[in-house]
Scaffold this motif. Structure first.
Motif, PDB file in Angstrom:
ATOM      1  N   LYS A  65       6.015   8.201  29.852  1.00 40.50           N
ATOM      2  CA  LYS A  65       6.179   6.765  30.097  1.00 40.50           C
ATOM      3  C   LYS A  65       5.127   5.970  29.341  1.00 40.50           C
ATOM      4  O   LYS A  65       4.074   6.498  28.964  1.00 40.50           O
ATOM      5  CB  LYS A  65       6.065   6.475  31.598  1.00 40.50           C
ATOM      6  CG  LYS A  65       7.144   7.131  32.437  1.00 40.50           C
ATOM      7  CD  LYS A  65       6.986   6.768  33.899  1.00 40.50           C
ATOM      8  CE  LYS A  65       8.082   7.419  34.741  1.00 40.50           C
ATOM      9  NZ  LYS A  65       7.944   7.066  36.178  1.00 40.50           N
ATOM     10  N   ASP A  66       5.411   4.684  29.164  1.00 40.91           N
ATOM     11  CA  ASP A  66       4.433   3.793  28.551  1.00 40.91           C
ATOM     12  C   ASP A  66       3.443   3.298  29.592  1.00 40.91           C
ATOM     13  O   ASP A  66       3.821   2.994  30.736  1.00 40.91           O
ATOM     14  CB  ASP A  66       5.126   2.578  27.928  1.00 40.91           C
ATOM     15  CG  ASP A  66       6.011   2.953  26.749  1.00 40.91           C
ATOM     16  OD1 ASP A  66       5.555   3.743  25.903  1.00 40.91           O
ATOM     17  OD2 ASP A  66       7.156   2.467  26.682  1.00 40.91           O
ATOM     18  N   GLY A  67       2.170   3.177  29.218  1.00 43.63           N
ATOM     19  CA  GLY A  67       1.167   2.638  30.113  1.00 43.63           C
ATOM     20  C   GLY A  67       0.894   3.552  31.292  1.00 43.63           C
ATOM     21  O   GLY A  67       1.332   4.708  31.325  1.00 43.63           O
TER      22      GLY A  67
ATOM     23  N   LYS B 215       5.226  -3.445  32.702  1.00 42.42           N
ATOM     24  CA  LYS B 215       4.537  -4.172  31.623  1.00 42.42           C
ATOM     25  C   LYS B 215       4.903  -5.637  31.640  1.00 42.42           C
ATOM     26  O   LYS B 215       5.834  -6.076  32.330  1.00 42.42           O
ATOM     27  CB  LYS B 215       4.909  -3.565  30.282  1.00 42.42           C
ATOM     28  CG  LYS B 215       6.408  -3.667  29.956  1.00 42.42           C
ATOM     29  CD  LYS B 215       6.742  -2.943  28.661  1.00 42.42           C
ATOM     30  CE  LYS B 215       8.242  -3.002  28.363  1.00 42.42           C
ATOM     31  NZ  LYS B 215       8.581  -2.287  27.122  1.00 42.42           N
TER      32      LYS B 215
ATOM     33  N   TYR C 114      -2.077  -3.253  24.935  1.00 39.60           N
ATOM     34  CA  TYR C 114      -1.781  -2.434  23.772  1.00 39.60           C
ATOM     35  C   TYR C 114      -1.662  -3.331  22.537  1.00 39.60           C
ATOM     36  O   TYR C 114      -0.913  -4.305  22.545  1.00 39.60           O
ATOM     37  CB  TYR C 114      -0.474  -1.656  23.984  1.00 39.60           C
ATOM     38  CG  TYR C 114      -0.625  -0.449  24.889  1.00 39.60           C
ATOM     39  CD1 TYR C 114      -1.361  -0.520  26.075  1.00 39.60           C
ATOM     40  CD2 TYR C 114      -0.035   0.766  24.569  1.00 39.60           C
ATOM     41  CE1 TYR C 114      -1.507   0.579  26.908  1.00 39.60           C
ATOM     42  CE2 TYR C 114      -0.167   1.873  25.395  1.00 39.60           C
ATOM     43  CZ  TYR C 114      -0.907   1.772  26.565  1.00 39.60           C
ATOM     44  OH  TYR C 114      -1.049   2.862  27.391  1.00 39.60           O
TER      45      TYR C 114
ATOM     46  N   GLY D 266       4.381   2.523  33.645  1.00 42.88           N
ATOM     47  CA  GLY D 266       5.626   2.025  33.061  1.00 42.88           C
ATOM     48  C   GLY D 266       5.928   0.566  33.229  1.00 42.88           C
ATOM     49  O   GLY D 266       6.850   0.066  32.592  1.00 42.88           O
TER      50      GLY D 266
ATOM     51  N   GLU E 276       0.936  -4.551  19.634  1.00 46.82           N
ATOM     52  CA  GLU E 276       2.150  -5.020  20.308  1.00 46.82           C
ATOM     53  C   GLU E 276       1.904  -6.207  21.238  1.00 46.82           C
ATOM     54  O   GLU E 276       2.840  -6.928  21.571  1.00 46.82           O
ATOM     55  CB  GLU E 276       2.777  -3.874  21.115  1.00 46.82           C
ATOM     56  CG  GLU E 276       3.232  -2.687  20.272  1.00 46.82           C
ATOM     57  CD  GLU E 276       2.122  -1.685  20.047  1.00 46.82           C
ATOM     58  OE1 GLU E 276       2.419  -0.600  19.506  1.00 46.82           O
ATOM     59  OE2 GLU E 276       0.966  -1.978  20.408  1.00 46.82           O
TER      60      GLU E 276
ATOM     61  N   LYS F 266       4.300  10.960  25.007  1.00 46.42           N
ATOM     62  CA  LYS F 266       4.537   9.590  24.562  1.00 46.42           C
ATOM     63  C   LYS F 266       3.290   8.737  24.729  1.00 46.42           C
ATOM     64  O   LYS F 266       2.926   7.948  23.864  1.00 46.42           O
ATOM     65  CB  LYS F 266       5.703   8.976  25.343  1.00 46.42           C
ATOM     66  CG  LYS F 266       6.091   7.576  24.878  1.00 46.42           C
ATOM     67  CD  LYS F 266       7.319   7.071  25.628  1.00 46.42           C
ATOM     68  CE  LYS F 266       7.770   5.721  25.079  1.00 46.42           C
ATOM     69  NZ  LYS F 266       8.963   5.212  25.815  1.00 46.42           N
ATOM     70  N   ASP F 267       2.609   8.898  25.887  1.00 45.24           N
ATOM     71  CA  ASP F 267       1.430   8.091  26.188  1.00 45.24           C
ATOM     72  C   ASP F 267       0.644   8.792  27.293  1.00 45.24           C
ATOM     73  O   ASP F 267       1.175   9.051  28.370  1.00 45.24           O
ATOM     74  CB  ASP F 267       1.865   6.687  26.652  1.00 45.24           C
ATOM     75  CG  ASP F 267       0.701   5.728  26.834  1.00 45.24           C
ATOM     76  OD1 ASP F 267      -0.452   6.166  26.785  1.00 45.24           O
ATOM     77  OD2 ASP F 267       0.972   4.531  27.036  1.00 45.24           O
TER      78      ASP F 267
ATOM     79  N   LEU G 285      -2.708   3.295  20.543  1.00 42.69           N
ATOM     80  CA  LEU G 285      -2.118   4.619  20.722  1.00 42.69           C
ATOM     81  C   LEU G 285      -2.126   5.362  19.386  1.00 42.69           C
ATOM     82  O   LEU G 285      -1.670   4.834  18.371  1.00 42.69           O
ATOM     83  CB  LEU G 285      -0.676   4.503  21.211  1.00 42.69           C
ATOM     84  CG  LEU G 285      -0.399   4.500  22.711  1.00 42.69           C
ATOM     85  CD1 LEU G 285       1.091   4.531  22.952  1.00 42.69           C
ATOM     86  CD2 LEU G 285      -1.087   5.633  23.432  1.00 42.69           C
TER      87      LEU G 285
ATOM     88  N   ARG H 119      -4.278   7.621  24.121  1.00 40.99           N
ATOM     89  CA  ARG H 119      -4.801   6.269  24.135  1.00 40.99           C
ATOM     90  C   ARG H 119      -6.269   6.241  23.746  1.00 40.99           C
ATOM     91  O   ARG H 119      -7.043   7.106  24.152  1.00 40.99           O
ATOM     92  CB  ARG H 119      -4.570   5.610  25.499  1.00 40.99           C
ATOM     93  CG  ARG H 119      -5.532   5.983  26.603  1.00 40.99           C
ATOM     94  CD  ARG H 119      -5.240   7.345  27.218  1.00 40.99           C
ATOM     95  NE  ARG H 119      -6.013   7.576  28.419  1.00 40.99           N
ATOM     96  CZ  ARG H 119      -7.263   8.015  28.434  1.00 40.99           C
ATOM     97  NH1 ARG H 119      -7.910   8.197  27.312  1.00 40.99           N
ATOM     98  NH2 ARG H 119      -7.889   8.250  29.573  1.00 40.99           N
TER      99      ARG H 119
ATOM    100  N   PHE I 169      -0.186  -3.578  30.346  1.00 42.65           N
ATOM    101  CA  PHE I 169       0.226  -2.594  31.350  1.00 42.65           C
ATOM    102  C   PHE I 169      -0.819  -2.546  32.456  1.00 42.65           C
ATOM    103  O   PHE I 169      -1.980  -2.217  32.198  1.00 42.65           O
ATOM    104  CB  PHE I 169       0.345  -1.195  30.731  1.00 42.65           C
ATOM    105  CG  PHE I 169       1.464  -1.033  29.757  1.00 42.65           C
ATOM    106  CD1 PHE I 169       2.727  -0.632  30.176  1.00 42.65           C
ATOM    107  CD2 PHE I 169       1.266  -1.273  28.406  1.00 42.65           C
ATOM    108  CE1 PHE I 169       3.763  -0.470  29.273  1.00 42.65           C
ATOM    109  CE2 PHE I 169       2.294  -1.118  27.494  1.00 42.65           C
ATOM    110  CZ  PHE I 169       3.549  -0.719  27.925  1.00 42.65           C
TER     111      PHE I 169
END
Length: 275
Positions: free
Chosen positions: A264-266, A271, A14, A269, A17, A221-222, A83, A88, A21
């Motif tokens: 969740k991210d990715g 990372k 990502y 989740g 940042e 969120k993602d 994102l 994505r 992930f």
């Protein structure tokens, strides 16, 4: 159930940042299956680089068997992602790294005790389908947006039990016509078509029944891994021995599971920071 995801593993980087992930269709299937309480294994090809090492560390934390995988000199698969409003957008890919250039290795005995095996269009191991005993093991195949030639499509449809497609901008009539075209190749084929925020369709060749379920309305969120989580939940429940749930109820439960993933991210989740 004893299940196997074989094929791709990818690190989604990502930006800006610079957080990695782990993901990939096959690896995600194994991770989600483990989360759902099944005996899950992953077989793939890891790169010898920073990304490959970190993916293996995370699989160790998750206690997902992967000792039949290979680690080869070169780059692990990775993408670069942005994102935008929770959705994505892939802006770069090394096309699988060593998974693409070297392929995935497996022996026939790796499949003998499996109830369900997941292959996919990015796995670079379609030839290994011939190792699977179709009398004892079900095969699902994720075609994603199915950029594949007709001969290869026919070859695969004849050899699998559940074909999964991403079809975000199609009508019910188009989905129905497409599924019936696949049934002409394999009369017993089942087809799962996910359409993102528009919902999902399931076609069962044995009954000619097309079932639709709406997507769950949430603040996303993602979306990374949402389709994989849906496919995993649905296939595990659909092929569960002696299961008596309705198709509609399995689709609805898969929708709920995928919706939770979107919070969740990715992909799932886990990372690591990229220096």
């Amino acid at each position: 159930m004893k299940v196997l995801g074989i094929g791709d593993n990818v690190v989604d980087v990502y930006i800006p940042e610079r957080i990695g992930f782990p993901g990939g269709n096959a690896l995600n299937f194994s991770v989600f299956a483990k989360k759902l309480g099944h005996d899950a294994e992953f077989i793939g090809t890891f790169g010898s680089d920073f990304f490959g090492k970190n993916v293996k560390k995370i699989l160790a934390k998750l206690k997902i068997k992967n000792d039949n995988s290979r680690t080869l000199q070169g780059e692990n698969g990775f993408t670069k992602v942005e994102l935008k409003n929770g959705d994505r957008k892939f802006i770069y890919s090394n096309h699988g790294g060593v998974t693409k250039t070297e392929g995935v290795f497996a022996r026939p005995e790796y499949f003998w005790d499996k109830d369900l095996v997941h292959f996919n269009i990015n796995g670079n191991c379609d030839q290994l389908i011939e190792y699977v005993n179709r009398e004892n093991t079900k095969i699902i195949y994720d075609f994603s947006d199915f950029k594949i030639n007709e001969n290869k499509l026919q070859y695969l449809i004849l050899r699998i039990d559940l074909a999964c497609f991403s079809m975000p901008n199609v009508s019910r009539s188009s989905v129905s016509a497409f599924c019936k075209t696949l049934k002409k190749i394999n009369s017993k084929i089942s087809v799962l078509c996910t359409s993102g925020s528009k919902g999902a369709y399931f076609f069962e060749g044995k009954t000619n029944q097309l079932t639709f379920v709406e997507a769950k309305k949430i603040k996303v969120k993602d979306t990374m891994g949402a389709g994989d989580s849906f496919i995993t939940y649905f296939s595990l429940n659909y092929f569960e021995k002696n299961q008596k749930k309705s198709i509609k109820s399995i689709l609805e439960a898969a929708t709920d599971f995928a919706a939770l993933q979107c919070l969740k991210d990715g992909s799932f989740g886990y990372k690591f920071t990229i220096q």
